[in-house]
Motif scaffolding. Structure first.
Motif, PDB file in Angstrom:
ATOM      1  N   HIS A 123       0.833  -1.207   0.000  1.00  0.00           N
ATOM      2  CA  HIS A 123       0.000   0.000   0.000  1.00  0.00           C
ATOM      3  C   HIS A 123       0.872   1.263   0.000  1.00  0.00           C
ATOM      4  O   HIS A 123       0.639   2.192  -0.778  1.00  0.00           O
ATOM      5  N   TYR A 124       1.878   1.296   0.860  1.00  0.00           N
ATOM      6  CA  TYR A 124       2.735   2.482   0.967  1.00  0.00           C
ATOM      7  C   TYR A 124       3.517   2.737  -0.319  1.00  0.00           C
ATOM      8  O   TYR A 124       3.647   3.883  -0.757  1.00  0.00           O
ATOM      9  N   TYR A 125       4.064   1.688  -0.939  1.00  0.00           N
ATOM     10  CA  TYR A 125       4.833   1.869  -2.173  1.00  0.00           C
ATOM     11  C   TYR A 125       3.943   2.386  -3.300  1.00  0.00           C
ATOM     12  O   TYR A 125       4.335   3.271  -4.059  1.00  0.00           O
ATOM     13  N   ALA A 126       2.748   1.842  -3.414  1.00  0.00           N
ATOM     14  CA  ALA A 126       1.824   2.306  -4.461  1.00  0.00           C
ATOM     15  C   ALA A 126       1.425   3.757  -4.228  1.00  0.00           C
ATOM     16  O   ALA A 126       1.432   4.568  -5.156  1.00  0.00           O
ATOM     17  N   ALA A 127       1.083   4.091  -2.990  1.00  0.00           N
ATOM     18  CA  ALA A 127       0.683   5.460  -2.673  1.00  0.00           C
ATOM     19  C   ALA A 127       1.806   6.457  -2.948  1.00  0.00           C
ATOM     20  O   ALA A 127       1.548   7.612  -3.289  1.00  0.00           O
ATOM     21  N   ALA A 128       3.060   6.004  -2.839  1.00  0.00           N
ATOM     22  CA  ALA A 128       4.211   6.875  -3.090  1.00  0.00           C
ATOM     23  C   ALA A 128       4.517   7.013  -4.583  1.00  0.00           C
ATOM     24  O   ALA A 128       5.371   7.808  -4.969  1.00  0.00           O
ATOM     25  N   GLY A 129       3.825   6.225  -5.423  1.00  0.00           N
ATOM     26  CA  GLY A 129       3.995   6.364  -6.862  1.00  0.00           C
ATOM     27  C   GLY A 129       5.052   5.464  -7.485  1.00  0.00           C
ATOM     28  O   GLY A 129       5.446   5.686  -8.633  1.00  0.00           O
ATOM     29  N   ILE A 130       5.517   4.448  -6.773  1.00  0.00           N
ATOM     30  CA  ILE A 130       6.523   3.540  -7.327  1.00  0.00           C
ATOM     31  C   ILE A 130       5.829   2.600  -8.314  1.00  0.00           C
ATOM     32  O   ILE A 130       4.872   1.909  -7.965  1.00  0.00           O
ATOM     33  N   GLY A 131       6.313   2.567  -9.550  1.00  0.00           N
ATOM     34  CA  GLY A 131       5.627   1.883 -10.641  1.00  0.00           C
ATOM     35  C   GLY A 131       5.518   0.382 -10.545  1.00  0.00           C
ATOM     36  O   GLY A 131       4.509  -0.192 -10.951  1.00  0.00           O
ATOM     37  N   TRP A 132       6.552  -0.283 -10.015  1.00  0.00           N
ATOM     38  CA  TRP A 132       6.585  -1.740 -10.019  1.00  0.00           C
ATOM     39  C   TRP A 132       6.947  -2.269  -8.639  1.00  0.00           C
ATOM     40  O   TRP A 132       7.795  -1.694  -7.959  1.00  0.00           O
ATOM     41  N   ARG A 147       2.016  -4.065 -10.943  1.00  0.00           N
ATOM     42  CA  ARG A 147       2.163  -2.781 -11.631  1.00  0.00           C
ATOM     43  C   ARG A 147       1.193  -1.786 -11.015  1.00  0.00           C
ATOM     44  O   ARG A 147       0.048  -2.135 -10.719  1.00  0.00           O
ATOM     45  N   ARG A 148       1.652  -0.580 -10.826  1.00  0.00           N
ATOM     46  CA  ARG A 148       0.817   0.450 -10.215  1.00  0.00           C
ATOM     47  C   ARG A 148      -0.239   0.937 -11.192  1.00  0.00           C
ATOM     48  O   ARG A 148       0.047   1.225 -12.346  1.00  0.00           O
ATOM     49  N   ARG A 149      -1.457   0.995 -10.696  1.00  0.00           N
ATOM     50  CA  ARG A 149      -2.604   1.565 -11.422  1.00  0.00           C
ATOM     51  C   ARG A 149      -3.252   2.543 -10.462  1.00  0.00           C
ATOM     52  O   ARG A 149      -3.821   2.129  -9.444  1.00  0.00           O
ATOM     53  N   GLY A 150      -3.141   3.830 -10.739  1.00  0.00           N
ATOM     54  CA  GLY A 150      -3.650   4.825  -9.804  1.00  0.00           C
ATOM     55  C   GLY A 150      -2.846   4.772  -8.521  1.00  0.00           C
ATOM     56  O   GLY A 150      -1.631   4.833  -8.543  1.00  0.00           O
ATOM     57  N   ARG A 151      -3.520   4.603  -7.401  1.00  0.00           N
ATOM     58  CA  ARG A 151      -2.842   4.551  -6.101  1.00  0.00           C
ATOM     59  C   ARG A 151      -2.718   3.124  -5.561  1.00  0.00           C
ATOM     60  O   ARG A 151      -2.447   2.922  -4.391  1.00  0.00           O
ATOM     61  N   HIS A 152      -2.933   2.128  -6.448  1.00  0.00           N
ATOM     62  CA  HIS A 152      -2.889   0.726  -6.026  1.00  0.00           C
ATOM     63  C   HIS A 152      -2.091  -0.096  -7.027  1.00  0.00           C
ATOM     64  O   HIS A 152      -1.891   0.311  -8.164  1.00  0.00           O
ATOM     65  N   TYR A 153      -1.693  -1.286  -6.586  1.00  0.00           N
ATOM     66  CA  TYR A 153      -1.035  -2.235  -7.481  1.00  0.00           C
ATOM     67  C   TYR A 153      -2.040  -3.276  -7.949  1.00  0.00           C
ATOM     68  O   TYR A 153      -2.932  -3.674  -7.198  1.00  0.00           O
ATOM     69  N   THR A 154      -1.860  -3.718  -9.188  1.00  0.00           N
ATOM     70  CA  THR A 154      -2.586  -4.868  -9.702  1.00  0.00           C
ATOM     71  C   THR A 154      -1.550  -5.903 -10.123  1.00  0.00           C
ATOM     72  O   THR A 154      -0.451  -5.546 -10.562  1.00  0.00           O
ATOM     73  N   GLU A 155      -1.900  -7.177  -9.967  1.00  0.00           N
ATOM     74  CA  GLU A 155      -0.943  -8.217 -10.329  1.00  0.00           C
ATOM     75  C   GLU A 155      -0.715  -8.220 -11.828  1.00  0.00           C
ATOM     76  O   GLU A 155      -1.655  -8.289 -12.616  1.00  0.00           O
ATOM     77  N   HIS A 156       0.545  -8.129 -12.208  1.00  0.00           N
ATOM     78  CA  HIS A 156       0.944  -8.137 -13.611  1.00  0.00           C
ATOM     79  C   HIS A 156       1.292  -9.553 -14.057  1.00  0.00           C
ATOM     80  O   HIS A 156       0.968  -9.959 -15.167  1.00  0.00           O
TER      81      HIS A 156
END
Length: 182
Positions: A123-132, A147-156
């Motif tokens: 959660h923290y990494y996605a919110a900070a904008g880290i892409g992968w 992979r980051r989509r918006g403020r969350h990650y989705t499984e790539h």
């Protein structure tokens, strides 16, 4: 360090956090609280080294840096220590890497700390904008790339033994679980 930690009152500031002595334990700062974990196991460190050996040439070819166990400031007061990061070229003498310089963060899941890596840090990494975000299971070497989509990650992708993860971004590399865990 123990006296400094237990004798401290109130939330921790970044300045106080950075003034702690070096220790064999991992000490991370999350919103004024310290998160302390024991030093990684030899298995964990072996996986980290083997993965780093795969990713470092790919990072260099892309003009990026591969760094291990560095402070990453996600925002003021939030400083985890990921196992590996791929970053823009950075000042190697600075005590922290800024989140906007990080392209990929990797955590090797420790059994005692799995929820931190799979939930909190994700959660923290996605919110900070880290892409992968790459997670590695210690027992099997199984890989989960997000992979980051918006403020969350989705499984790539999810990669198990006998398969290969082919990274195309932010670097080009092929990772096989059996190359990480015998």
């Amino acid at each position: 360090m123990t006296a400094a930690v237990f004798g401290h009152d109130g939330p921790w500031t970044e300045e106080e956090y950075l003034s702690l002595d070096e220790t064999s334990q991992r000490v991370e700062l999350f919103d004024g609280s310290l998160h302390v974990t024991p030093a990684p196991t030899p298995r964990h460190q072996r996986i980290s080294r083997k993965l780093g050996n795969i990713l470092e040439p790919a990072a260099e070819q892309a003009g990026l840096e591969l760094l291990e166990a560095v402070n990453v400031r996600l925002r003021p007061g939030r400083i985890p220590i990921p196992d590996l990061v791929i970053t823009d070229p950075v000042n190697l003498d600075e005590p922290m890497i800024e989140a906007d310089e990080v392209h990929l963060v990797c955590e090797i899941i420790s059994p005692s700390n799995a929820s931190t890596d799979k939930v909190l840090k994700m959660h923290y990494y996605a919110a900070a904008g880290i892409g992968w975000y790459l997670l590695v299971e210690q027992k099997t070497g199984a890989l989960r790339l997000y992979r980051r989509r918006g403020r969350h990650y989705t499984e790539h992708s999810a990669t198990k033994r006998g398969e290969a993860l082919r990274l195309l971004e932010p670097v080009r590399a092929t990772i096989r679980p059996e190359d990480l865990v015998p």
